[in-house]
Write a protein that holds these residues in place. Structure first.
Motif, PDB file in Angstrom:
ATOM      1  N   ASP A  85       0.824  -1.209   0.000  1.00 47.58           N
ATOM      2  CA  ASP A  85       0.000   0.000   0.000  1.00 47.58           C
ATOM      3  C   ASP A  85       0.858   1.259   0.000  1.00 47.58           C
ATOM      4  O   ASP A  85       0.453   2.296  -0.496  1.00 47.58           O
ATOM      5  CB  ASP A  85      -0.924   0.000   1.216  1.00 47.58           C
ATOM      6  CG  ASP A  85      -1.955  -1.117   1.145  1.00 47.58           C
ATOM      7  OD1 ASP A  85      -2.231  -1.591   0.023  1.00 47.58           O
ATOM      8  OD2 ASP A  85      -2.466  -1.518   2.201  1.00 47.58           O
ATOM      9  N   GLU A  86       2.047   1.151   0.602  1.00 50.09           N
ATOM     10  CA  GLU A  86       2.954   2.299   0.627  1.00 50.09           C
ATOM     11  C   GLU A  86       3.715   2.367  -0.691  1.00 50.09           C
ATOM     12  O   GLU A  86       4.337   1.400  -1.100  1.00 50.09           O
ATOM     13  CB  GLU A  86       3.962   2.141   1.768  1.00 50.09           C
ATOM     14  CG  GLU A  86       3.346   2.064   3.135  1.00 50.09           C
ATOM     15  CD  GLU A  86       4.390   1.775   4.202  1.00 50.09           C
ATOM     16  OE1 GLU A  86       5.581   2.004   3.953  1.00 50.09           O
ATOM     17  OE2 GLU A  86       3.993   1.301   5.268  1.00 50.09           O
ATOM     18  N   PRO A  87       3.674   3.516  -1.350  1.00 53.89           N
ATOM     19  CA  PRO A  87       4.408   3.619  -2.620  1.00 53.89           C
ATOM     20  C   PRO A  87       5.923   3.632  -2.362  1.00 53.89           C
ATOM     21  O   PRO A  87       6.412   4.252  -1.423  1.00 53.89           O
ATOM     22  CB  PRO A  87       3.933   4.947  -3.205  1.00 53.89           C
ATOM     23  CG  PRO A  87       3.424   5.724  -2.046  1.00 53.89           C
ATOM     24  CD  PRO A  87       2.957   4.735  -1.021  1.00 53.89           C
ATOM     25  N   LYS A  88       6.636   2.922  -3.205  1.00 49.53           N
ATOM     26  CA  LYS A  88       8.086   2.880  -3.105  1.00 49.53           C
ATOM     27  C   LYS A  88       8.657   4.045  -3.902  1.00 49.53           C
ATOM     28  O   LYS A  88       8.137   4.401  -4.948  1.00 49.53           O
ATOM     29  CB  LYS A  88       8.618   1.557  -3.674  1.00 49.53           C
ATOM     30  CG  LYS A  88       8.006   0.336  -3.057  1.00 49.53           C
ATOM     31  CD  LYS A  88       8.975  -0.289  -2.089  1.00 49.53           C
ATOM     32  CE  LYS A  88       8.549  -1.641  -1.594  1.00 49.53           C
ATOM     33  NZ  LYS A  88       7.324  -1.744  -0.906  1.00 49.53           N
ATOM     34  N   ASN A  89       9.726   4.625  -3.424  1.00 50.33           N
ATOM     35  CA  ASN A  89      10.333   5.756  -4.125  1.00 50.33           C
ATOM     36  C   ASN A  89      11.537   5.260  -4.916  1.00 50.33           C
ATOM     37  O   ASN A  89      12.685   5.446  -4.509  1.00 50.33           O
ATOM     38  CB  ASN A  89      10.721   6.847  -3.136  1.00 50.33           C
ATOM     39  CG  ASN A  89      10.962   8.168  -3.829  1.00 50.33           C
ATOM     40  OD1 ASN A  89      10.991   8.238  -5.053  1.00 50.33           O
ATOM     41  ND2 ASN A  89      11.141   9.209  -3.052  1.00 50.33           N
ATOM     42  N   PHE A  90      11.248   4.620  -6.045  1.00 55.54           N
ATOM     43  CA  PHE A  90      12.306   4.094  -6.891  1.00 55.54           C
ATOM     44  C   PHE A  90      13.100   5.210  -7.565  1.00 55.54           C
ATOM     45  O   PHE A  90      14.290   5.061  -7.811  1.00 55.54           O
ATOM     46  CB  PHE A  90      11.723   3.192  -7.987  1.00 55.54           C
ATOM     47  CG  PHE A  90      11.227   1.874  -7.480  1.00 55.54           C
ATOM     48  CD1 PHE A  90      12.101   0.939  -6.971  1.00 55.54           C
ATOM     49  CD2 PHE A  90       9.892   1.563  -7.537  1.00 55.54           C
ATOM     50  CE1 PHE A  90      11.652  -0.291  -6.527  1.00 55.54           C
ATOM     51  CE2 PHE A  90       9.425   0.331  -7.095  1.00 55.54           C
ATOM     52  CZ  PHE A  90      10.314  -0.592  -6.590  1.00 55.54           C
ATOM     53  N   ALA A  91      12.435   6.317  -7.871  1.00 56.66           N
ATOM     54  CA  ALA A  91      13.103   7.398  -8.608  1.00 56.66           C
ATOM     55  C   ALA A  91      14.290   7.950  -7.822  1.00 56.66           C
ATOM     56  O   ALA A  91      15.310   8.310  -8.414  1.00 56.66           O
ATOM     57  CB  ALA A  91      12.114   8.507  -8.924  1.00 56.66           C
ATOM     58  N   GLN A  92      14.184   8.026  -6.504  1.00 62.09           N
ATOM     59  CA  GLN A  92      15.308   8.510  -5.701  1.00 62.09           C
ATOM     60  C   GLN A  92      16.442   7.507  -5.653  1.00 62.09           C
ATOM     61  O   GLN A  92      17.591   7.876  -5.504  1.00 62.09           O
ATOM     62  CB  GLN A  92      14.849   8.816  -4.271  1.00 62.09           C
ATOM     63  CG  GLN A  92      14.322  10.197  -4.103  1.00 62.09           C
ATOM     64  CD  GLN A  92      14.193  10.533  -2.624  1.00 62.09           C
ATOM     65  OE1 GLN A  92      13.881   9.665  -1.815  1.00 62.09           O
ATOM     66  NE2 GLN A  92      14.433  11.789  -2.300  1.00 62.09           N
ATOM     67  N   ALA A  93      16.134   6.232  -5.793  1.00 66.80           N
ATOM     68  CA  ALA A  93      17.162   5.192  -5.727  1.00 66.80           C
ATOM     69  C   ALA A  93      17.880   5.014  -7.061  1.00 66.80           C
ATOM     70  O   ALA A  93      18.985   4.465  -7.092  1.00 66.80           O
ATOM     71  CB  ALA A  93      16.537   3.874  -5.299  1.00 66.80           C
ATOM     72  N   GLU A  94      17.293   5.477  -8.155  1.00 66.62           N
ATOM     73  CA  GLU A  94      17.881   5.227  -9.476  1.00 66.62           C
ATOM     74  C   GLU A  94      19.312   5.752  -9.633  1.00 66.62           C
ATOM     75  O   GLU A  94      20.173   5.025 -10.139  1.00 66.62           O
ATOM     76  CB  GLU A  94      16.989   5.793 -10.581  1.00 66.62           C
ATOM     77  CG  GLU A  94      17.520   5.455 -11.964  1.00 66.62           C
ATOM     78  CD  GLU A  94      16.611   5.951 -13.080  1.00 66.62           C
ATOM     79  OE1 GLU A  94      17.087   5.937 -14.221  1.00 66.62           O
ATOM     80  OE2 GLU A  94      15.457   6.328 -12.815  1.00 66.62           O
ATOM     81  N   PRO A  95      19.647   6.976  -9.214  1.00 67.22           N
ATOM     82  CA  PRO A  95      21.039   7.421  -9.373  1.00 67.22           C
ATOM     83  C   PRO A  95      22.035   6.549  -8.609  1.00 67.22           C
ATOM     84  O   PRO A  95      23.124   6.252  -9.114  1.00 67.22           O
ATOM     85  CB  PRO A  95      21.034   8.850  -8.812  1.00 67.22           C
ATOM     86  CG  PRO A  95      19.621   9.289  -8.902  1.00 67.22           C
ATOM     87  CD  PRO A  95      18.793   8.060  -8.711  1.00 67.22           C
TER      88      PRO A  95
END
Length: 153
Positions: A85-95
């Motif tokens: 249910d909690e969205p994961k913040n993949f965009a911050q992990a990409e770099p």
């Protein structure tokens, strides 16, 4: 004794022998079957399907020196995490993922990297990424790294 009676007697004897063998086998195997069925019922829980989220990390480009020339590896990765249910913040992990992958793969020779099976490459990348995230006190928002495309030039 006539031939028909002899054939009938042999047939009857074979049927009795086969039936006796089946009965003895069932009698000998019955305790093991009951125990296995009881153990299976006690520990078996219904399996629920697990849903996953994927985040693509396209075009990670690595340049390696080879025999007299440079070689390029282009990787498309997918980060796999369990859906929640909690969205994961993949965009911050990409770099951090890109940096870790490039720095790890740059340390390998062209021949070594070229000869790695995809499964081994994925396992090595996962190990390197989790170690890199841990060294930076960051929580990895994914469980697995999948190589979805690999181009060698």
């Amino acid at each position: 004794m006539s031939t028909s009676r002899l054939v009938l007697l042999m047939l009857l004897l074979n049927v009795v022998t086969v039936a006796g063998g089946v009965g003895v086998s069932y009698w000998l195997l019955k305790p093991g079957l009951e125990q296995a069925a009881g153990a299976g019922q006690a520990t078996a829980e219904p399996l629920l399907p697990v849903e996953y989220e994927f985040y693509p990390v396209p075009k990670v480009i690595v340049s390696l020196r080879g025999e007299g020339r440079e070689h390029y590896f282009v990787l498309d990765l997918a980060l796999q995490a369990e859906a929640s249910d909690e969205p994961k913040n993949f965009a911050q992990a990409e770099p951090l993922v890109r940096n870790s992958v490039v720095s790890y793969l740059s340390g390998l020779s062209f021949d070594e990297l070229r000869s790695l099976p995809i499964g081994d490459l994925q396992a090595r990348l996962e190990t390197a990424l989790f170690a890199d995230f841990a060294s930076k006190n960051a929580l990895a928002p994914f469980k697995h790294v999948l190589v979805s495309k690999l181009i060698v030039q």
